[in-house]
Motif scaffolding. Structure first.
Motif, PDB file in Angstrom:
ATOM      1  N   ASP A  43       0.846  -1.244  -0.083  1.00  0.00           N
ATOM      2  CA  ASP A  43       0.019   0.039  -0.104  1.00  0.00           C
ATOM      3  C   ASP A  43       0.819   1.371   0.091  1.00  0.00           C
ATOM      4  O   ASP A  43       0.605   2.301  -0.852  1.00  0.00           O
ATOM      5  N   ALA A  44       1.853   1.264   0.740  1.00  0.00           N
ATOM      6  CA  ALA A  44       2.668   2.507   0.914  1.00  0.00           C
ATOM      7  C   ALA A  44       3.469   2.558  -0.449  1.00  0.00           C
ATOM      8  O   ALA A  44       3.433   3.880  -0.949  1.00  0.00           O
ATOM      9  N   GLU A  45       3.839   1.677  -1.228  1.00  0.00           N
ATOM     10  CA  GLU A  45       4.470   1.794  -2.414  1.00  0.00           C
ATOM     11  C   GLU A  45       3.515   2.335  -3.561  1.00  0.00           C
ATOM     12  O   GLU A  45       3.999   3.012  -4.346  1.00  0.00           O
ATOM     13  N   ARG A  46       2.520   1.959  -3.502  1.00  0.00           N
ATOM     14  CA  ARG A  46       1.382   2.276  -4.323  1.00  0.00           C
ATOM     15  C   ARG A  46       0.953   3.798  -4.260  1.00  0.00           C
ATOM     16  O   ARG A  46       1.013   4.557  -5.199  1.00  0.00           O
ATOM     17  N   ILE A  52       4.377   9.890  -7.668  1.00  0.00           N
ATOM     18  CA  ILE A  52       5.262  10.307  -8.769  1.00  0.00           C
ATOM     19  C   ILE A  52       4.562  10.325 -10.147  1.00  0.00           C
ATOM     20  O   ILE A  52       4.689  11.098 -10.976  1.00  0.00           O
ATOM     21  N   TYR A  53       3.463   9.484 -10.241  1.00  0.00           N
ATOM     22  CA  TYR A  53       2.752   9.335 -11.551  1.00  0.00           C
ATOM     23  C   TYR A  53       2.305  10.797 -11.960  1.00  0.00           C
ATOM     24  O   TYR A  53       2.073  11.600 -12.860  1.00  0.00           O
ATOM     25  N   ARG A  54       1.708  11.400 -11.034  1.00  0.00           N
ATOM     26  CA  ARG A  54       0.922  12.829 -11.031  1.00  0.00           C
ATOM     27  C   ARG A  54       1.727  13.958 -11.010  1.00  0.00           C
ATOM     28  O   ARG A  54       1.696  14.867 -11.748  1.00  0.00           O
ATOM     29  N   GLU A  60       8.755   7.700 -15.072  1.00  0.00           N
ATOM     30  CA  GLU A  60       9.519   7.748 -13.554  1.00  0.00           C
ATOM     31  C   GLU A  60       8.600   6.861 -12.596  1.00  0.00           C
ATOM     32  O   GLU A  60       9.511   6.132 -11.854  1.00  0.00           O
ATOM     33  N   ALA A  61       7.383   6.819 -12.836  1.00  0.00           N
ATOM     34  CA  ALA A  61       6.570   5.852 -12.027  1.00  0.00           C
ATOM     35  C   ALA A  61       6.596   4.476 -12.232  1.00  0.00           C
ATOM     36  O   ALA A  61       6.831   3.838 -11.302  1.00  0.00           O
ATOM     37  N   THR A  62       6.900   4.117 -13.677  1.00  0.00           N
ATOM     38  CA  THR A  62       7.259   2.822 -13.971  1.00  0.00           C
ATOM     39  C   THR A  62       8.476   2.344 -13.432  1.00  0.00           C
ATOM     40  O   THR A  62       8.594   1.290 -13.151  1.00  0.00           O
ATOM     41  N   ASN A  67      11.473  -0.944  -9.530  1.00  0.00           N
ATOM     42  CA  ASN A  67      12.471  -0.909  -8.279  1.00  0.00           C
ATOM     43  C   ASN A  67      11.882  -1.608  -7.131  1.00  0.00           C
ATOM     44  O   ASN A  67      12.432  -2.437  -6.578  1.00  0.00           O
ATOM     45  N   PHE A  68      10.655  -1.117  -6.795  1.00  0.00           N
ATOM     46  CA  PHE A  68       9.715  -1.863  -5.469  1.00  0.00           C
ATOM     47  C   PHE A  68       9.604  -3.365  -5.792  1.00  0.00           C
ATOM     48  O   PHE A  68       9.792  -4.117  -4.834  1.00  0.00           O
ATOM     49  N   ALA A  69       9.296  -3.846  -7.143  1.00  0.00           N
ATOM     50  CA  ALA A  69       8.736  -5.007  -7.404  1.00  0.00           C
ATOM     51  C   ALA A  69       9.903  -5.976  -7.489  1.00  0.00           C
ATOM     52  O   ALA A  69       9.867  -7.134  -7.304  1.00  0.00           O
TER      53      ALA A  69
END
Length: 354
Positions: A43-46, A52-54, A60-62, A67-69
């Protein structure tokens, strides 16, 4: 090669496991019944990726998402590899069938796990399918509704019917709420969200092999959830069976169902009964609480039946003036043969009308 599947095809698969790769909070809000949750992002990563997306850019969001995944991929692969040995088919989904499920399926395909499908449209499409089904596709079902006063054994009879292979929609069990003063102490675990409640109803109806469904008489709201409008209307316009038995039998059934829970939850019971002061009066409630202190549950159950539940239920029972059948029993085991006989008769009648 990446394999895709739509929800109708996926629901028809045998020995299938659905894997929800969305975050824990998304999964908790509603998922495909029976699915397991293996989040590719927490949830925190989302939240971070959404920001970042907005504020920056999708690219950059991708990158941040990858990186998280990346740290989760070895464990994810290990888990799904084990599942792939137990199940003939594995269907992976995210919210819209987008990057999360696509990236997982692509990786697994590259690593030679062949019985993997990506669900097109993800949970969003599944949710649309459920809503459409419950609204527009349930005309073929005829509900057989069991009515009766508290303790008459409606739930017991539903369970007996289910044991002999009859289709049963146990709404109280699905909602994890029996609708009684003691309802919140019987079922363990967190009650479902409205979305999940609807999915669980859908699951029962969709898999039913008969065109009739047994159900207990319920108000439209059960605890924190509501029965979908079209389903409730089908219940109201179905067949209606009124069950009757002695007060002694009813007290015995309630005590057998609740006594263990009562002994373990005296504080919760007292708290629930305290909410009845306006209806029952302070003197009666104080006496009930004293009886709970002394473990005199028979007195408590009998009093609540006579002065609280029966007046409420008698009003709702009178709403159905013409019951299709009334079963007044001494032994609950005598009820099933009568219901089976009734069911055979309505089948014959329906065939004659067709």
């Amino acid at each position: 090669m990446l394999k895709v599947i739509d929800i109708k095809e996926a629901l028809a698969l045998k020995n299938v496991l659905f894997i929800d790769v969305r975050s824990q909070s998304e999964y908790d809000d509603g998922t495909i019944p029976g699915s397991v949750n293996i989040p590719i992002l927490d949830d925190a990563e989302r939240v971070i990726i959404g920001t970042i997306y907005r504020k920056k850019s999708p690219d950059e969001a991708t990158l941040e998402g990858l990186n998280f995944a990346s740290n989760k991929l070895p464990n994810l692969y290990k888990k799904i590899k084990e599942y792939s040995k137990k199940y003939d088919n594995i269907v992976i989904f995210c919210w819209r069938g987008g990057m999360r499920s696509t990236s997982v399926c692509t990786l697994l395909s590259m690593l030679k796990i062949s019985n993997i499908y990506r669900l097109t449209g993800g949970y969003k499409n599944y949710r649309k399918y459920v809503i459409d089904f419950l609204k527009n596709k349930i005309d073929r079902y005829k509900f057989v509704m069991l009515h009766g006063l508290t303790g008459v054994g409606k739930t017991h009879i539903l369970e007996k019917l289910q044991c002999i292979g009859k289709p049963v929609l146990n709404l109280e069990k699905i909602a994890k709420n029996s609708g009684s003063v003691f309802g919140n102490i019987v079922f363990s675990g967190k009650p479902p969200t409205q979305k999940m409640f609807e999915s669980l109803i859908f699951n029962v109806l969709y898999k039913a092999e008969e065109d009739y469904i047994f159900v207990e008489s319920e108000s439209k709201r059960i605890g924190s959830v509501q029965i979908p409008e079209a389903v409730y209307n089908r219940m109201i316009n179905g067949y209606h069976i009124l069950l009757k038995t002695t007060l002694e039998n009813r007290i015995k059934i309630i005590l057998e169902d609740y006594v263990v829970h009562l002994e373990e939850n005296d504080f919760k019971i007292m708290k629930s009964i305290n909410h009845l002061r306006k209806r029952l009066g302070n003197e009666a409630v104080d006496k009930l609480i004293k009886k709970i202190d002394t473990k005199d549950y028979t007195y408590v159950v009998k009093y609540l039946m006579e002065y609280y539940y029966d007046p409420l239920y008698k009003y709702s029972i009178k709403k159905y003036n013409n019951y299709d059948i009334v079963i007044d029993y001494d032994d609950i085991n005598d009820v099933l043969p009568i219901i089976n006989s009734f069911l055979n008769n309505i089948r014959i009648t329906r065939r004659e009308l067709e």
